[in-house]
Design a protein around this motif. Structure first.
Motif, PDB file in Angstrom:
ATOM      1  N   SER A  16       0.830  -1.207   0.000  1.00 28.99           N
ATOM      2  CA  SER A  16       0.000   0.000   0.000  1.00 28.99           C
ATOM      3  C   SER A  16       0.865   1.257   0.000  1.00 28.99           C
ATOM      4  CB  SER A  16      -0.941   0.000   1.209  1.00 28.99           C
ATOM      5  OG  SER A  16      -1.875  -1.058   1.127  1.00 28.99           O
ATOM      6  N   ALA A  17       1.990   1.202   0.713  1.00 29.40           N
ATOM      7  CA  ALA A  17       2.922   2.336   0.711  1.00 29.40           C
ATOM      8  C   ALA A  17       3.485   2.559  -0.687  1.00 29.40           C
ATOM      9  CB  ALA A  17       4.056   2.084   1.707  1.00 29.40           C
ATOM     10  N   LEU A  18       3.800   1.468  -1.382  1.00 29.05           N
ATOM     11  CA  LEU A  18       4.282   1.584  -2.760  1.00 29.05           C
ATOM     12  C   LEU A  18       3.233   2.235  -3.655  1.00 29.05           C
ATOM     13  CD1 LEU A  18       6.344   0.954  -4.999  1.00 29.05           C
ATOM     14  CD2 LEU A  18       5.303  -1.327  -5.194  1.00 29.05           C
ATOM     15  N   ALA A  19       1.971   1.848  -3.461  1.00 28.07           N
ATOM     16  CA  ALA A  19       0.882   2.447  -4.247  1.00 28.07           C
ATOM     17  C   ALA A  19       0.747   3.942  -3.943  1.00 28.07           C
ATOM     18  CB  ALA A  19      -0.426   1.720  -3.958  1.00 28.07           C
ATOM     19  N   ASP A  20       0.887   4.327  -2.677  1.00 28.36           N
ATOM     20  CA  ASP A  20       0.834   5.754  -2.311  1.00 28.36           C
ATOM     21  C   ASP A  20       1.935   6.544  -3.013  1.00 28.36           C
ATOM     22  OD1 ASP A  20      -1.267   5.216  -0.563  1.00 28.36           O
ATOM     23  OD2 ASP A  20       0.045   4.972   1.168  1.00 28.36           O
ATOM     24  N   ILE A  21       3.142   5.971  -3.018  1.00 29.55           N
ATOM     25  CA  ILE A  21       4.281   6.648  -3.644  1.00 29.55           C
ATOM     26  C   ILE A  21       4.051   6.796  -5.150  1.00 29.55           C
ATOM     27  CG2 ILE A  21       6.742   6.427  -4.169  1.00 29.55           C
ATOM     28  CD1 ILE A  21       6.938   4.899  -1.424  1.00 29.55           C
ATOM     29  N   LYS A  22       3.547   5.744  -5.784  1.00 30.29           N
ATOM     30  CA  LYS A  22       3.303   5.788  -7.227  1.00 30.29           C
ATOM     31  C   LYS A  22       2.215   6.806  -7.580  1.00 30.29           C
ATOM     32  CE  LYS A  22       6.217   2.763  -8.896  1.00 30.29           C
ATOM     33  NZ  LYS A  22       7.287   3.198  -9.817  1.00 30.29           N
ATOM     34  N   LEU A  23       1.212   6.938  -6.728  1.00 29.15           N
ATOM     35  CA  LEU A  23       0.184   7.952  -6.976  1.00 29.15           C
ATOM     36  C   LEU A  23       0.794   9.346  -6.910  1.00 29.15           C
ATOM     37  CD1 LEU A  23      -2.836   8.580  -7.419  1.00 29.15           C
ATOM     38  CD2 LEU A  23      -3.084   8.664  -4.930  1.00 29.15           C
ATOM     39  N   TYR A  24       1.636   9.564  -5.918  1.00 28.39           N
ATOM     40  CA  TYR A  24       2.332  10.851  -5.786  1.00 28.39           C
ATOM     41  C   TYR A  24       3.212  11.125  -7.014  1.00 28.39           C
ATOM     42  CZ  TYR A  24       5.895  14.137  -4.129  1.00 28.39           C
ATOM     43  OH  TYR A  24       6.762  15.182  -4.011  1.00 28.39           O
ATOM     44  N   CYS A  25       3.957  10.104  -7.441  1.00 32.58           N
ATOM     45  CA  CYS A  25       4.845  10.262  -8.597  1.00 32.58           C
ATOM     46  C   CYS A  25       4.065  10.551  -9.874  1.00 32.58           C
ATOM     47  CB  CYS A  25       5.681   9.003  -8.777  1.00 32.58           C
ATOM     48  SG  CYS A  25       6.878   8.716  -7.466  1.00 32.58           S
TER      49      CYS A  25
ATOM     50  N   GLU B 261     -21.581  -3.316  -0.420  1.00 33.40           N
ATOM     51  CA  GLU B 261     -20.715  -3.105   0.742  1.00 33.40           C
ATOM     52  C   GLU B 261     -19.808  -1.916   0.484  1.00 33.40           C
ATOM     53  OE1 GLU B 261     -18.696  -6.448   2.491  1.00 33.40           O
ATOM     54  OE2 GLU B 261     -20.089  -7.884   1.574  1.00 33.40           O
ATOM     55  N   PHE B 262     -19.366  -1.269   1.564  1.00 37.08           N
ATOM     56  CA  PHE B 262     -18.472  -0.119   1.442  1.00 37.08           C
ATOM     57  C   PHE B 262     -17.207  -0.466   0.675  1.00 37.08           C
ATOM     58  CE2 PHE B 262     -20.726   0.811   5.539  1.00 37.08           C
ATOM     59  CZ  PHE B 262     -21.374   1.970   5.128  1.00 37.08           C
ATOM     60  N   ARG B 263     -16.647  -1.634   0.966  1.00 39.33           N
ATOM     61  CA  ARG B 263     -15.342  -1.992   0.417  1.00 39.33           C
ATOM     62  C   ARG B 263     -15.363  -2.216  -1.093  1.00 39.33           C
ATOM     63  NH1 ARG B 263     -14.841  -7.995   0.474  1.00 39.33           N
ATOM     64  NH2 ARG B 263     -16.843  -8.837   1.171  1.00 39.33           N
ATOM     65  N   PHE B 264     -16.530  -2.453  -1.665  1.00 42.73           N
ATOM     66  CA  PHE B 264     -16.592  -2.718  -3.103  1.00 42.73           C
ATOM     67  C   PHE B 264     -16.130  -1.524  -3.934  1.00 42.73           C
ATOM     68  CE2 PHE B 264     -20.180  -6.117  -2.607  1.00 42.73           C
ATOM     69  CZ  PHE B 264     -19.259  -6.962  -2.007  1.00 42.73           C
ATOM     70  N   ILE B 265     -16.385  -0.304  -3.434  1.00 44.53           N
ATOM     71  CA  ILE B 265     -15.993   0.878  -4.209  1.00 44.53           C
ATOM     72  C   ILE B 265     -14.663   1.464  -3.726  1.00 44.53           C
ATOM     73  CG2 ILE B 265     -18.341   1.475  -4.917  1.00 44.53           C
ATOM     74  CD1 ILE B 265     -18.365   3.590  -2.698  1.00 44.53           C
ATOM     75  N   TYR B 266     -13.979   0.765  -2.844  1.00 48.04           N
ATOM     76  CA  TYR B 266     -12.680   1.224  -2.355  1.00 48.04           C
ATOM     77  C   TYR B 266     -11.665   1.455  -3.480  1.00 48.04           C
ATOM     78  CZ  TYR B 266      -8.215   0.912   0.204  1.00 48.04           C
ATOM     79  OH  TYR B 266      -6.951   1.119   0.695  1.00 48.04           O
ATOM     80  N   PRO B 267     -11.633   0.626  -4.560  1.00 49.94           N
ATOM     81  CA  PRO B 267     -10.625   0.838  -5.610  1.00 49.94           C
ATOM     82  C   PRO B 267     -10.679   2.197  -6.308  1.00 49.94           C
ATOM     83  CG  PRO B 267     -11.512  -1.377  -5.772  1.00 49.94           C
ATOM     84  CD  PRO B 267     -12.356  -0.649  -4.757  1.00 49.94           C
ATOM     85  N   VAL B 268     -11.808   2.907  -6.277  1.00 52.45           N
ATOM     86  CA  VAL B 268     -11.852   4.214  -6.938  1.00 52.45           C
ATOM     87  C   VAL B 268     -11.491   5.348  -5.979  1.00 52.45           C
ATOM     88  CG1 VAL B 268     -13.552   3.486  -8.653  1.00 52.45           C
ATOM     89  CG2 VAL B 268     -14.343   4.562  -6.534  1.00 52.45           C
ATOM     90  N   LEU B 269     -11.239   5.030  -4.713  1.00 53.72           N
ATOM     91  CA  LEU B 269     -10.921   6.091  -3.752  1.00 53.72           C
ATOM     92  C   LEU B 269      -9.627   6.843  -4.107  1.00 53.72           C
ATOM     93  CD1 LEU B 269     -11.994   7.463  -1.232  1.00 53.72           C
ATOM     94  CD2 LEU B 269     -10.784   5.773   0.158  1.00 53.72           C
ATOM     95  N   PRO B 270      -8.546   6.153  -4.539  1.00 53.39           N
ATOM     96  CA  PRO B 270      -7.352   6.906  -4.961  1.00 53.39           C
ATOM     97  C   PRO B 270      -7.633   7.852  -6.127  1.00 53.39           C
ATOM     98  CG  PRO B 270      -6.794   4.601  -4.580  1.00 53.39           C
ATOM     99  CD  PRO B 270      -8.289   4.693  -4.525  1.00 53.39           C
ATOM    100  N   PHE B 271      -8.539   7.481  -7.022  1.00 54.66           N
ATOM    101  CA  PHE B 271      -8.930   8.372  -8.120  1.00 54.66           C
ATOM    102  C   PHE B 271      -9.510   9.668  -7.551  1.00 54.66           C
ATOM    103  CE2 PHE B 271      -8.420   4.370  -9.914  1.00 54.66           C
ATOM    104  CZ  PHE B 271      -8.625   4.319 -11.285  1.00 54.66           C
ATOM    105  N   CYS B 272     -10.348   9.516  -6.516  1.00 49.66           N
ATOM    106  CA  CYS B 272     -10.998  10.681  -5.907  1.00 49.66           C
ATOM    107  C   CYS B 272      -9.977  11.622  -5.280  1.00 49.66           C
ATOM    108  CB  CYS B 272     -11.995  10.231  -4.834  1.00 49.66           C
ATOM    109  SG  CYS B 272     -13.338   9.194  -5.450  1.00 49.66           S
TER     110      CYS B 272
END
Length: 524
Positions: free
Chosen positions: A130-139, A338-349
Motif C-alpha cells: 500500500s505504501a508503494l501504491a501511495d508513492i506511485k500515486l504521488y509520482c 458493501e463499502f469496500r466494493f468501491i474502495y478501488p476508486v478512492l485513490p482516483f478521488c
C-alpha cells in the motif's frame, strides 16, 4: 575577443556544441519518480513506509469476514493442514491466498511460524504494498502537474480515514485497490511520462485474477485506451490477448491443483454472484445506497473537496471521473452492496481533492488541517475500538493451547455461537485445538425451503443446543458468543455448569445478533 568569438563559434565553421545528456525526468525516456525532500524533511519513500507501518499496527479491529476467510484461513490450510477443505464452494480463488501461503511457508521452513508472526507479517507485507501504491500515486501526479498538486494529493491520500482503515487488511479489495493504483501509474493518461502499456495491463490482469469485479473499474479505462491507440490491432494481439491468456492460465492451473479438478473460478464467481445472484444471500440494499450512504461514508470528510475538485480538474482527468461515476453506477445495480466494493476508486478521488486544495490558496492550510482532524477521529476509532472483540477473543483462546497438555484430557474444544465467520479461525490460533462455528453456506440448488445452520440456531437457540448435544459427554469445553445471546441460553448454561470466564469489549454500537461484548464460557 578572439577567444570569446571562438568560444561562441562566431565566424567559424566549427562543429556545433553537443549538449551533455542529463539524467532527469525531462530527458529520460524511462519512467522515473521525481521525489523531492519529502514530508517534514524526510524522504517521501521513507515517510510513506513508516506511516503505513504505523497504520498497520494501529488497526486492531475486524472489518468483514473475507479479510480472513478468503485469504489467511485458506493460506493456513494450504501450508499447515493440506489437503485443504473441499467444502469451500467453487467461487473461492486460490491465487490470492497463495500469496500469503508463500509467506507462511517461508516462516514454517525457518521454524518461525509463531502465531503472532502468522497474524501480523501478512498485514505488514500488505502495508508495504500500500505504501508503494501511495508513492506511485504521488509520482504520477508530480509527473503530470505542478509539485504542489502532487503534495496535496499525497496528503489527501494519507489522511483518508477509509484508506487508513482498509489498506493494511488482508482483503481482496485491498489488493485490488493496490494493483489498480500501481496500474494507474503506468496507464497512458494524456501527457503521462510514466505510461507503459505492458506493465499496466499485467497489473490490471493480476487485479482481475485477485477479484474479477476489478473489470468494472477498468472497463472505461481500457475502452479509452483502445479508442486513443493508433495501432489497435497490435494492442489487442501483442498485449491484451497474450497477457490475459497467460495470467488466466496460471490462475486456473493454481485453482485446479487445489480443487483437484478442472475449474474456471472466474466463471463460477460470475455465475454464482451475478447470474444466480447468490451474493444477495448475504444482504440486500436499495439501488441508491451507494449514492446516499456508501460513497459518502467511504470518501468521508473529503467529499466537499472532491466535488469542488471535479469542477476544476483538467480534461486529462475526465476519464478518471467517468471511471468513478461508472463504478458507482454499476455497483448500484447489484443487490448486495458493501463499502469496500468501491474502495478501488478512492485513490482516483484523491486526485480531485488535491486539485481543490491547491486552488483554495489562502484557505488551503486551514482546510487541510480541518481535513486531517476530521479524518483522524474515525480512523483511530474504527482502527482501535470498533469491532475489536472478535479479534481479541482469538488471542484469549490461543492461551488455551499454551495451557493445555495433550497427555491430560480433556483437550479444549470451542464452539462459536455467533453469526458465521464472525471471527478468524486457525490462522489466529495455530494449534490443533478442536473448534467449530455455525455454518452458513449459500444454497446453490434453488431449494426455496433451504435454511442454513446459523439461521436454524438463531431461530431457537435453546432447541438447537438441546438437540445438537443430547448427551453431556458431547458438549464442548468452551462456548463463545455475543452478550445479546446470554439471557436466551442461560438455562442451558446453568444446567450444564458453564461459567463465564471472560468478557471482551467489541463495539459501542451493537446491532441485531452482534452485541457490545464477546463472552467466553467454560464448562466445569
Amino acid at each position: 575577443m578572439e577567444k570569446i568569438r571562438a568560444r561562441l563559434n562566431i565566424g567559424s565553421k566549427a562543429e556545433p556544441v553537443k549538449l551533455r545528456k542529463r539524467k532527469s525526468q525531462l530527458y529520460s525516456k524511462e519512467e522515473t519518480c521525481p521525489l523531492d525532500n519529502g514530508v517534514l524533511g524526510v524522504h517521501v519513500t521513507v515517510f510513506t513506509v513508516a506511516f503505513r507501518l504505523i497504520n498497520c499496527f494501529l488497526v486492531q479491529t475486524s472489518f468483514v469476514p473475507d479479510e480472513y476467510w478468503q485469504s489467511l484461513e485458506i493460506a493456513h490450510l494450504m501450508v499447515f493442514e493440506y489437503p485443504c477443505n473441499k467444502k469451500s464452494y467453487e467461487t473461492l480463488r486460490f491465487s490470492y491466498p497463495l500469496f500469503f501461503a508463500a509467506i507462511y511457508k517461508i516462516l514454517h521452513f525457518f521454524t518461525y511460524d509463531a502465531v503472532q508472526l502468522l497474524v501480523w507479517l501478512p498485514r505488514v507485507v500488505q502495508a508495504l504494498l500500500s505504501a508503494l501504491a501511495d508513492i506511485k500515486l504521488y509520482c504520477l501526479i508530480k509527473s503530470l502537474e505542478h509539485s504542489d498538486v502532487a503534495k496535496w494529493t499525497y496528503l489527501c491520500q494519507l489522511c483518508s480515514w477509509f484508506t487508513w482503515y482498509c489498506c493494511t487488511r488482508t482483503l481482496t479489495n485491498t489488493m485490488e485497490t493496490t494493483l489498480t493504483t500501481l496500474a494507474l501509474y503506468y496507464y497512458p493518461l494524456p501527457g503521462s511520462k510514466t505510461h507503459n502499456s505492458t506493465k499496466y495491463l499485467i497489473l490490471v490482469a493480476l487485479a482481475v485474477i485477485v477479484r474479477p469485479t476489478a473489470l468494472i473499474v477498468w472497463f472505461p479505462l481500457l475502452v479509452y485506451h483502445f479508442w486513443q491507440e493508433d495501432n489497435k490491432l497490435k494492442l489487442i494481439t501483442h498485449l491484451c490477448l497474450p497477457i490475459g491468456a497467460l495470467t488466466l492460465g496460471i490462475s486456473t492451473l493454481i485453482d485446479c491443483m487445489f480443487y483437484g479438478k478442472w475449474t474456471l473460478v472466474q466463471y463460477n464467481f460470475l455465475k454464482f454472484n451475478v447470474f444466480h445472484n447468490v451474493a444477495e444471500f448475504y444482504g440486500f440494499h436499495p439501488w441508491h445506497w451507494y449514492l446516499t450512504q456508501g460513497f459518502v461514508v467511504v470518501i468521508g470528510p473529503h467529499l466537499p473537496f472532491f466535488l469542488y475538485g471535479c469542477t476544476l480538474a483538467s480534461k486529462r482527468y475526465r476519464i478518471m471521473l467517468i471511471t468513478i461515476v461508472w463504478t458507482v453506477m454499476v455497483y448500484s445495480c447489484l443487490a448486495h452492496k458493501e463499502f469496500r466494493f468501491i474502495y478501488p476508486v478512492l485513490p482516483f478521488c484523491m486526485v480531485f481533492c488535491g486539485e481543490s486544495l491547491v486552488n483554495l490558496r489562502t484557505w488551503r492550510r486551514p482546510a487541510a488541517c480541518a481535513l486531517l482532524i476530521s479524518n483522524l477521529v474515525p480512523a483511530l476509532y474504527t482502527g482501535l475500538l470498533h469491532q475489536r472483540g472478535t479479534l481479541d477473543v482469538m488471542g484469549h483462546l490461543q492461551t488455551l493451547c499454551d495451557d493445555s497438555n495433550p497427555s491430560t484430557p480433556p483437550l479444549p474444544e470451542v464452539l462459536f455461537l455467533m453469526p458465521c465467520h464472525s471471527t478468524p479461525f486457525y490462522s489466529h490460533i495455530h494449534c490443533p485445538m478442536k473448534m467449530r462455528f455455525l455454518e452458513c453456506p449459500p444454497d446453490l440448488t434453488g431449494d426455496k425451503s433451504y435454511v442454513d445452520e446459523a439461521e436454524r440456531f438463531f431461530a431457537d437457540p435453546h432447541h438447537w443446543l438441546r438437540t445438537s448435544f443430547p448427551y453431556k459427554s458431547m458438549l464442548p469445553t468452551h462456548l463463545v458468543f455475543f452478550d445479546v445471546l446470554e439471557m436466551e441460553i442461560s438455562a442451558f448454561l446453568d444446567g450444564n455448569r458453564f461459567m463465564r470466564i471472560t468478557e471482551i469489549f467489541h463495539t459501542h454500537v451493537p446491532e441485531g445478533r452482534v452485541g457490545k461484548s464477546v463472552l467466553v464460557y467454560q464448562r466445569h
